[in-house]
Design an enzyme around this catalytic site. Structure first.
Site, PDB file in Angstrom:
ATOM      1  CD  GLU A   1      -4.187   2.913  -5.332  1.00 44.83           C
ATOM      2  OE1 GLU A   1      -2.996   2.761  -5.229  1.00 44.83           O
ATOM      3  OE2 GLU A   1      -4.860   1.864  -5.439  1.00 44.83           O
TER       4      GLU A   1
ATOM      5  NE  ARG B   1      -4.362  -1.299   0.371  1.00 48.99           N
ATOM      6  CZ  ARG B   1      -4.401  -2.372  -0.039  1.00 48.99           C
ATOM      7  NH1 ARG B   1      -3.653  -2.797  -1.035  1.00 48.99           N
ATOM      8  NH2 ARG B   1      -5.831  -3.225  -0.161  1.00 48.99           N
TER       9      ARG B   1
ATOM     10  CG  HIS C   1      -3.788  -1.280  -6.557  1.00 51.96           C
ATOM     11  ND1 HIS C   1      -4.200  -0.625  -5.639  1.00 51.96           N
ATOM     12  CD2 HIS C   1      -3.840  -2.742  -6.048  1.00 51.96           C
ATOM     13  CE1 HIS C   1      -4.438  -1.488  -4.533  1.00 51.96           C
ATOM     14  NE2 HIS C   1      -4.087  -2.595  -5.129  1.00 51.96           N
TER      15      HIS C   1
HETATM   16  C1  8YV Z   1      -7.337  -5.314  -4.766  1.00 56.27           C
HETATM   17  C2  8YV Z   1      -5.896  -5.286  -3.122  1.00 56.27           C
HETATM   18  O1  8YV Z   1      -8.331  -5.476  -3.821  1.00 56.27           O
HETATM   19  O2  8YV Z   1      -5.484  -7.437  -2.342  1.00 56.27           O
HETATM   20  C3  8YV Z   1      -5.486  -6.274  -1.843  1.00 56.27           C
HETATM   21  O3  8YV Z   1      -5.386  -5.685  -0.712  1.00 56.27           O
HETATM   22  O4  8YV Z   1      -5.312  -4.055  -2.918  1.00 56.27           O
HETATM   23  C4  8YV Z   1      -5.981  -5.732  -4.555  1.00 56.27           C
HETATM   24  O5  8YV Z   1      -6.089  -7.014  -4.556  1.00 56.27           O
HETATM   25  C5  8YV Z   1      -7.804  -5.157  -6.283  1.00 56.27           C
HETATM   26  O6  8YV Z   1      -6.931  -4.488  -7.015  1.00 56.27           O
HETATM   27  C6  8YV Z   1      -9.230  -5.073  -6.647  1.00 56.27           C
HETATM   28  O7  8YV Z   1      -9.752  -3.693  -6.372  1.00 56.27           O
END
Ligand code: 8YV
Length: 315
Positions: free
Chosen positions: A263, A234, A281
């Protein structure tokens, strides 16, 4: 019996939507012109939230849903869900661990290779005629045999490390404590020391308030002018302003990033830099993995409404 109402925070792939709509009355928050009014109008009947890792569910939203029972996250990261607000009301939270681990690790390692070998620029070199007009592409930095640092040796960090061994890399890691399952890697507790040791620093930590800006100005500067920072976790794990300053000044060699503070908007300073690889992402973004994530979201919701044990609970 009428279908339970669930609030969908952001779009899911069509194949998931079809399955969800077969079981639930799906209220699409992202399609509402006035989201506050939409929540107000449906609040009393919403029993579940289906959301995505980066979208989560805020304390304000949770507070506006008096009959909320469960939040199901499509993603492993649940840092954007206000867990305190959920705990206070006994609201369950689930995520989608494991099914995405290998894809996220693959993308992290691919980003290192692409950036280190200058593959985006090399593609342009071929396509724009530079190869024919100017000759050989400028030389880039090698990856194999280098020193890697993995900040956070959880499931994803471990899979990154496993892949890096295939490149004969010397691997060190940092975390709360040394891990029994990582005896062939060096434990360096201090992130600054880990960065000083590494040519390539992977950020694979689950984000929380405690890890905010753990990749600080000092960590970035310790990685240094020859170092590369790769983030597949993140954006909040990194001090983005310090990162931009270091990339602009050359205090940091380069970065490969799949996640950003604002983002999908990026700080425009990123776009002026050619020592950064930017990705939208999508580390978990393969058809196979996203299908598995969607199924796990639904399995958790179904278990909740059946009064059964949740397959992958967070709380
Ligand atoms: C997103 C993610 O959920 O697993 C995570 O924590 O950030 C990603 O897998 C994915 O981009 C769907 O929005």
């Amino acid at each position: 019996m009428s279908k339970p109402n669930i609030l969908l925070i952001g779009p899911y792939p069509e194949w998931d939507l079809v399955e969800l709509e077969a079981q639930y009355n799906v209220l699409k928050l992202y399609e509402a012109e006035d989201r506050d009014a939409f929540v107000r109008d449906h609040a009393a009947n919403i029993r579940a939230i289906a959301t995505r890792g980066e979208l989560g569910a805020s304390a304000e939203l949770i507070g506006n849903l008096p009959n909320l029972e469960v939040v199901s996250v499509y993603g492993v990261g649940y840092d954007a869900v206000n867990l305190d607000a959920c705990r206070a009301r006994g609201i369950r939270v689930t995520n989608t661990p494991d099914v995405l681990t290998n894809d996220v690790a693959d993308l992290g390692v691919a980003m290192m290779l692409v950036q280190s070998r200058g593959m985006i620029g090399a593609e342009t070199w071929v396509r724009d005629g530079s190869w024919a007009a100017k000759g050989l592409y400028p030389l880039k930095r090698k990856v194999w045999g280098g020193r890697a640092g993995v900040l956070g040796l959880g499931r994803i960090g471990f899979e990154v490390a496993k892949r890096l061994k295939g490149f004969d890399m010397d691997i060190a890691y940092s975390g709360v404590s040394a891990k029994d399952y990582a005896k062939d890697m060096t434990f360096i507790a201090d992130p600054v020391e880990l960065a000083r040791h590494a040519d390539f620093l992977f950020v694979t930590l689950a984000a929380s308030a405690a890890t905010r800006h753990i990749v600080s100005k000092n960590v970035i500067e310790a990685l240094g002018p020859e170092g590369m920072l790769i983030n597949i976790s993140r954006a909040s794990n990194i001090d983005e302003e310090a990162l931009l300053d270091a990339l602009e000044s050359g205090a940091l060699g380069s970065a490969a990033l799949d996640v950003f503070e604002a983002e999908p908007k990026l700080n425009p300073r990123f776009l002026k830099l050619d020592n950064v690889l930017v990705q939208p992402h999508h580390a978990s973004g393969t058809i196979e993995t996203r299908k598995a994530m969607g199924k796990l979201v639904r399995d958790n919701l179904a278990a909740h409404f059946a009064g059964a044990a949740l397959p992958t609970p967070v709380i």
